[in-house]
Write an enzyme that holds these catalytic residues in place. Structure first.
Site, mmCIF file in Angstrom:
data_model
loop_
_atom_site.group_PDB
_atom_site.id
_atom_site.type_symbol
_atom_site.label_atom_id
_atom_site.label_comp_id
_atom_site.label_asym_id
_atom_site.label_seq_id
_atom_site.Cartn_x
_atom_site.Cartn_y
_atom_site.Cartn_z
ATOM 1 N N MET A 174 -31.594 13.709 9.585
ATOM 2 C CA MET A 174 -32.661 12.770 9.930
ATOM 3 C C MET A 174 -32.768 12.587 11.442
ATOM 4 O O MET A 174 -33.837 12.761 12.029
ATOM 5 C CB MET A 174 -32.393 11.418 9.260
ATOM 6 C CG MET A 174 -32.502 11.426 7.746
ATOM 7 S SD MET A 174 -32.287 9.778 7.010
ATOM 8 C CE MET A 174 -30.500 9.688 6.912
ATOM 9 N N THR A 197 -23.764 15.049 10.329
ATOM 10 C CA THR A 197 -22.471 15.141 9.671
ATOM 11 C C THR A 197 -22.453 16.326 8.711
ATOM 12 O O THR A 197 -23.412 16.562 7.982
ATOM 13 C CB THR A 197 -22.197 13.842 8.895
ATOM 14 O OG1 THR A 197 -22.283 12.737 9.795
ATOM 15 C CG2 THR A 197 -20.822 13.858 8.258
ATOM 16 N N GLU A 223 -25.882 4.398 0.846
ATOM 17 C CA GLU A 223 -25.218 4.959 2.029
ATOM 18 C C GLU A 223 -24.511 3.866 2.821
ATOM 19 O O GLU A 223 -23.353 4.025 3.231
ATOM 20 C CB GLU A 223 -26.243 5.664 2.921
ATOM 21 C CG GLU A 223 -25.661 6.159 4.236
ATOM 22 C CD GLU A 223 -26.686 6.829 5.142
ATOM 23 O OE1 GLU A 223 -26.346 7.126 6.304
ATOM 24 O OE2 GLU A 223 -27.831 7.052 4.690
ATOM 25 N N ARG A 224 -25.201 2.764 3.036
ATOM 26 C CA ARG A 224 -24.622 1.688 3.833
ATOM 27 C C ARG A 224 -23.469 1.007 3.111
ATOM 28 O O ARG A 224 -22.490 0.586 3.746
ATOM 29 C CB ARG A 224 -25.717 0.697 4.230
ATOM 30 C CG ARG A 224 -26.639 1.293 5.274
ATOM 31 C CD ARG A 224 -27.941 0.570 5.463
ATOM 32 N NE ARG A 224 -28.707 1.231 6.529
ATOM 33 C CZ ARG A 224 -30.002 1.042 6.758
ATOM 34 N NH1 ARG A 224 -30.692 0.210 5.991
ATOM 35 N NH2 ARG A 224 -30.614 1.687 7.739
#
Length: 383
Positions: A128, A161, A245-246
């Site tokens: 992203m 990542t 994700e968070r």
């Protein structure tokens, strides 16, 4: 206070995860740190033990279990073993990338990609962030122009990542550059795509064994069949996955803080100064009492968020609260614990030093603390 998040089945799984990290990761992690990347065998070893792609259907090699608590245990055990780089590599694959391949793919794509994702033979990443677009996701400039049965990609990504190891990269692109949110789509770029090049494996303050790369696309031709979901719906797909994700980052943060406290408790009972263990000094006792309290209180909120995710009730604001609080706490606790180690805390052979270095990025990736507070403020009606 006893945690009631996990069942006996989860406790048995934790033993498997802990043994995996002890055998397959810890002996190699120092070398991986020096080399700046984990071996691909990390993923195939995890796949062989059923530690990847829990939510993928069994017919594609997954466990077919929609229970994020298994993901959480994998994250917690990586922090317990002080192998954050390997843990992030796996959690990126399991927690962040997998939903795109289970939820936004048609049957032929599932058959093509999921078996390799579950076995660890296909390593995943999501791209992203760009050199000029981080928190402003709608401002990305990488384009995908449709020409017949291919998209032609041009642009660059950074801070990706698994960027070096990845075989499948979910890339956020603009299929309609005249639009912001509505012009964004997701396409899967495969390893050997002509025009797809990997730049530097970035040297970072911490997470040294985690390959974080620059990616470049120059007239890279990607089959239209590699589109995930519908064209123009990419922003919605990305934001739909951000809460999970968070939460994954928050779980890692509080687990790292817990490990820091536990390591420090052992150290202060063994280390002597002025003829007595430093655990007897009031300052030591107060610091660790404060850290222990903050960690335990936060842990129960994070556990509640895991249950909310399972029930489909975790809101963007709740995930933002978990992420910013747990990661800021992680930084604060590891710093205070390192101080109690004195000079030894600054020596990288001591695990507390690695925990300290690895903690710094967590308030930045997955959305900065400032962005998390903005999300919470909007939820309060402050616009």
């Amino acid at each position: 206070m006893r945690r009631d998040l996990y069942t006996e089945e989860h406790d048995l799984f934790r033993q498997t995860a802990r043994a995996f990290y002890a055998k397959e990761v810890v002996p190699h992690h120092e070398r991986w740190d020096d080399e700046g990347i984990v071996d691909r065998s990390l993923f195939t070893a995890a796949g062989a033990q059923g530690l990847l792609a829990f939510q993928a259907p069994e017919r594609f090699g997954g466990a077919g279990v929609d229970d994020f608590r298994f993901n959480a245990i994998m994250v917690e055990e990586a922090q317990h073993a002080v192998v954050s780089s390997a843990g992030l590599s796996l959690s990126l694959h399991n927690d962040i990338c997998l939903p795109y391949f289970t939820e936004q793919t048609h049957d032929a794509q599932k058959e093509r990609w999921l078996p390799g994702i579950a076995s660890g033979e296909l390593i995943t990443a999501v791209a992203m962030t760009e050199p000029g677009a981080g928190s402003d996701l709608a401002g990305i400039r990488t384009t995908a122009e449709r020409r017949g049965d291919v998209y032609v990609l041009n642009g660059s990504k950074t801070f990706i990542t698994n960027g070096i190891n990845a075989d499948l990269v979910v890339v956020a692109v603009k299929t309609d550059p005249s639009q912001r949110h509505r012009g964004m789509s997701l396409v899967v770029v495969e390893r050997d795509t002509p025009g797809f090049e990997r730049g530097r494996n970035l040297h970072k303050v911490g997470l040294h064994a985690q390959d974080t790369a620059e990616l470049h696309f120059t007239d890279a031709e990607v089959p239209v069949d590699n589109l995930l979901g519908e064209e123009g719906e990419g922003f919605g797909y990305l934001t739909a996955n951000l809460a999970q994700e968070r939460l994954s980052i928050a779980i890692a943060g509080i687990a790292a803080a817990r490990t820091a406290v536990d390591l420090t408790l052992r150290y202060v009972t063994e280390r002597e100064a002025f003829g007595q263990p430093i655990a007897r000094f009031q300052n030591t006792q107060f610091v660790l009492a404060e850290c222990e309290t903050e960690v335990e209180v936060t842990q129960h909120y994070i556990d509640r968020c895991v249950l909310a995710l399972a029930a489909g009730e975790l809101t963007a604001a709740d995930a933002a609260k978990a992420k910013w609080w747990a990661t800021e706490l992680q930084k604060r606790v590891t710093d205070r614990c390192l101080q109690l180690f004195g000079g030894y805390g600054y020596v990288t052979e001591y695990p507390i030093a690695r925990l300290y270095a690895d903690a710094r990025i967590t308030t930045i990736y997955g959305g900065t603390t400032e962005i998390m507070k903005t999300i919470i403020a909007k939820d309060l009606g402050l616009r």
